[in-house]
Motif scaffolding. Structure first.
Motif, PDB file in Angstrom:
ATOM      1  N   LEU A  28     -39.194  34.619 -78.499  1.00  0.00           N
ATOM      2  CA  LEU A  28     -40.356  34.942 -79.342  1.00  0.00           C
ATOM      3  C   LEU A  28     -40.936  36.285 -78.927  1.00  0.00           C
ATOM      4  O   LEU A  28     -41.014  36.595 -77.737  1.00  0.00           O
ATOM      5  N   ASP A  29     -41.364  37.080 -79.916  1.00  0.00           N
ATOM      6  CA  ASP A  29     -41.946  38.380 -79.580  1.00  0.00           C
ATOM      7  C   ASP A  29     -43.476  38.314 -79.521  1.00  0.00           C
ATOM      8  O   ASP A  29     -44.154  39.326 -79.609  1.00  0.00           O
ATOM      9  N   LYS A  30     -43.998  37.101 -79.413  1.00  0.00           N
ATOM     10  CA  LYS A  30     -45.450  36.943 -79.248  1.00  0.00           C
ATOM     11  C   LYS A  30     -45.715  35.703 -78.398  1.00  0.00           C
ATOM     12  O   LYS A  30     -44.817  34.857 -78.246  1.00  0.00           O
ATOM     13  N   PRO A  31     -46.923  35.577 -77.849  1.00  0.00           N
ATOM     14  CA  PRO A  31     -47.193  34.383 -77.028  1.00  0.00           C
ATOM     15  C   PRO A  31     -47.016  33.107 -77.838  1.00  0.00           C
ATOM     16  O   PRO A  31     -47.271  33.090 -79.053  1.00  0.00           O
ATOM     17  N   LEU A  32     -46.585  32.061 -77.154  1.00  0.00           N
ATOM     18  CA  LEU A  32     -46.307  30.779 -77.819  1.00  0.00           C
ATOM     19  C   LEU A  32     -47.549  30.230 -78.527  1.00  0.00           C
ATOM     20  O   LEU A  32     -47.463  29.624 -79.596  1.00  0.00           O
ATOM     21  N   GLY A  33     -48.728  30.487 -77.920  1.00  0.00           N
ATOM     22  CA  GLY A  33     -49.981  29.997 -78.481  1.00  0.00           C
ATOM     23  C   GLY A  33     -50.314  30.618 -79.827  1.00  0.00           C
ATOM     24  O   GLY A  33     -51.110  30.077 -80.592  1.00  0.00           O
ATOM     25  N   GLN A  34     -49.715  31.786 -80.104  1.00  0.00           N
ATOM     26  CA  GLN A  34     -50.016  32.465 -81.373  1.00  0.00           C
ATOM     27  C   GLN A  34     -49.066  32.069 -82.505  1.00  0.00           C
ATOM     28  O   GLN A  34     -49.097  32.649 -83.579  1.00  0.00           O
TER      29      GLN A  34
END
Lengths: 422, 147
Positions: free
Chosen positions: A150-156
């Motif tokens: 993923l290229d963004k935090p999992l929370g997002q």
């Protein structure tokens, strides 16, 4: 002049030309010996490849399991195993309040819920896939793996975004519909060798929205509604993944949890170490069987080549004596026999490896899907290393079996051999 | 007898091609419900039926190859077999592709089986073509037929 040169070249009695001529003179004998070596090469290649595939699959599985104990509703531990190992879609539900209760125990380091859903096979040529809802805030199992792509935090990760396994044919950025609701593919994972490859991951919130909002009439019609119905969707989870604190016994923790919650919540559990050790034991047995078969075939091939070359040497004493009279050294006579054996091994190794490449590489996914064992394809370098090792062993077979015959040719008495049978 | 061996091999390969998607490595057997409430077979079902036709064609070509005069029909038959083998190879890849799902039986089994059998047929057909046509005089076999 050129023609004269060609004639001389064609008649040159090199060990290779003589060995080739002998093999061509007896096609049935040469063919059957080649077949034996090919069978050995095929069996050894199959054993080595299957062993390597399964081992890499198992290491992928143990690396990504994360949890020590998995809690599921009673009777569903096999379904969970099927979902984890083979991606077999299944869904089962228990109550979410369980997670907080489990977190309260001193021996629990982390506990995180997962919600399983099975998609409907709505379109042409699609099958049901496993949808896995996870809690980004507490997840310690699939989260670290998903973060790698993923290229963004999992929370997002949004409620309309999903991460798909390597066997789901969708590229990042594309849209897939589940229960009529479109989802954007945020990332596609690499092969893991387990059921995650054919699963779709989304946040727990997205999975709950899907069960509540999207076509819930259709879900209810198919008997797929969690617990009592849409109202219960917020209170539903499928499994609780538990990580036990360092120093605490997993077995004791599992027993304690079962004692407290098994009857009130109708639960069962899966201890990850037990599951991995059962798979490891199946892999060991299968590898042992395959390597045993390969060793047996090697023994047969060695014995057959030894017998054929020993018997052939007795028949060909006069031929060898004539070659000695023509000026061939004893070393050269041995070389002719060894070259003959090497040519048989070469053809056998090529045939065996070719057949293994043609049958094992394309059909490996089908084989392991049928066996229900985790499998991870090898890299080109690893497959090449297996191929080279098998080829070297197969190439050794012929010269090794013919070495005694070759050695005895160095002690050949030319005169006696020439007069024999007169 | 020697000239009948390729013909018999064509018959075996043709029958294998025809039987493979149905019995040896079968395609998906599920069907999909249509909006009208009917049942529709998956895409690979049609691949299998096309392969059945092509397989029977290859087998029939093999039968003709067995009875054909050596320098008359055989090179032409071998070229036709090569064409049919190419079609059989391309059918699940291009013309009627099998299902996309990476875990579906047609994708992980049937497709690979069809590839192997059609490639074997193609190699055999090419071998027969080149062995039947004298390469030094590519047109000699046609000339010999003239009175």
């Amino acid at each position: 002049m050129d023609q004269a040169k060609e004639t001389v070249k064609a008649r040159a009695l090199t060990p290779l030309a003589l060995a080739w001529a002998t093999l061509r003179r007896r096609p049935a004998r040469s063919g059957s010996l080649c077949l034996l070596v090919a069978l050995f090469a095929f069996a050894l290649c199959a054993a080595a490849l299957v062993n390597a595939w399964l081992k890499s699959g198992l290491s992928g599985l143990s690396g990504r399991m994360g949890a020590d104990i998995l809690i599921v509703p009673y009777g569903y531990e096999k379904k969970l195993e099927g979902a984890l190992l083979r991606g077999e879609p299944s869904q089962f539900y228990t109550k979410v309040e369980l997670v907080d209760k489990i977190r309260g125990h001193a021996f629990v380091a982390a506990a995180s819920p997962q919600l399983f859903l099975t998609s409907l096979s709505a379109g042409c040529c699609s099958v049901k896939v496993q949808l896995v809802g996870f809690d980004p805030a507490t997840d310690f199992s699939v989260g670290p793996w998903l973060r790698s792509r993923l290229d963004k935090p999992l929370g997002q990760l949004g409620t309309d975004e999903i991460v798909v396994g390597a066997l789901i044919t969708a590229k990042p950025g594309e849209s897939i519909r589940f229960f009529g609701k479109p989802f954007t593919v945020a990332a596609r994972m690499d092969r893991s060798g387990m059921g995650f490859d054919s699963s779709v991951f989304m946040t727990l919130e997205a999975a709950r929205l899907l069960t509540k909002e999207a076509l819930f009439a259709e879900l209810a019609a198919e008997g797929l509604m969690p617990l009592g119905g849409a109202d219960d969707a917020d209170a539903a989870i499928s499994s609780v993944l538990i990580k036990v604190k360092d120093g605490s016994s997993v077995k004791e923790a599992a027993n304690e949890l079962m004692r407290l919650y098994a009857i009130p919540y109708n639960l069962d559990m899966l201890v990850a170490a037990d599951m991995l050790s059962a798979i490891s034991s199946s892999i060991k047995n299968l590898s042992l069987l395959l390597f045993g078969l390969a060793c047996g075939l090697w023994g047969i091939a060695l014995l057959a080549l030894f017998v054929v070359f020993s018997a052939g040497q007795a028949e060909r004493r006069r031929e060898m004596a004539i070659l000695r009279l023509l000026g061939a050294t004893r070393k050269r006579l041995a070389l002719i026999t060894l070259t003959e054996a090497l040519l048989i091994s070469l053809a056998g190794a090529a045939g065996g490896l070719g057949a293994a490449g043609l049958l094992l590489l394309p059909f490996a996914p089908l084989l392991f899907q049928t066996l229900g064992l985790p499998y991870l394809p090898l890299s080109c370098g690893q497959a090449l290393a297996v191929g080279i090792t098998v080829a070297l062993l197969a190439l050794l077979t012929g010269p090794l079996a013919a070495s005694w015959s070759a050695l005895s040719l160095t002690r050949l008495d030319t005169y006696q051999s020439l007069r024999e049978g007169e | 007898m020697k000239q009948k061996i390729p013909g018999l091999a064509f018959i075996v390969l043709g029958l294998l091609l025809a039987a493979l998607p149905f019995w040896i490595l079968p395609v998906c057997d599920q069907s999909v419900a249509t909006a009208a409430g009917g049942q529709m077979p998956m895409r690979c079902h049609w691949t299998a039926r096309a392969e059945l036709g092509l397989g029977l064609l290859v087998a029939f070509g093999g039968l003709l190859y067995c009875v054909a005069p050596e320098k008359g029909l055989r090179p032409g038959l071998a070229i036709m077999q090569a064409g049919a083998a190419c079609l059989a190879f391309l059918m699940p890849e291009l013309f009627i592709p099998v299902c996309d799902g990476a875990r579906m039986p047609c994708h992980i089994g049937t497709q690979h089986g069809l590839r192997i059998v059609s490639l074997l047929t193609l190699f055999l057909a090419l071998g027969c073509t080149f062995s039947d046509i004298p390469l030094r005089h590519p047109l000699s076999w046609t000339r010999q037929r003239k009175p």
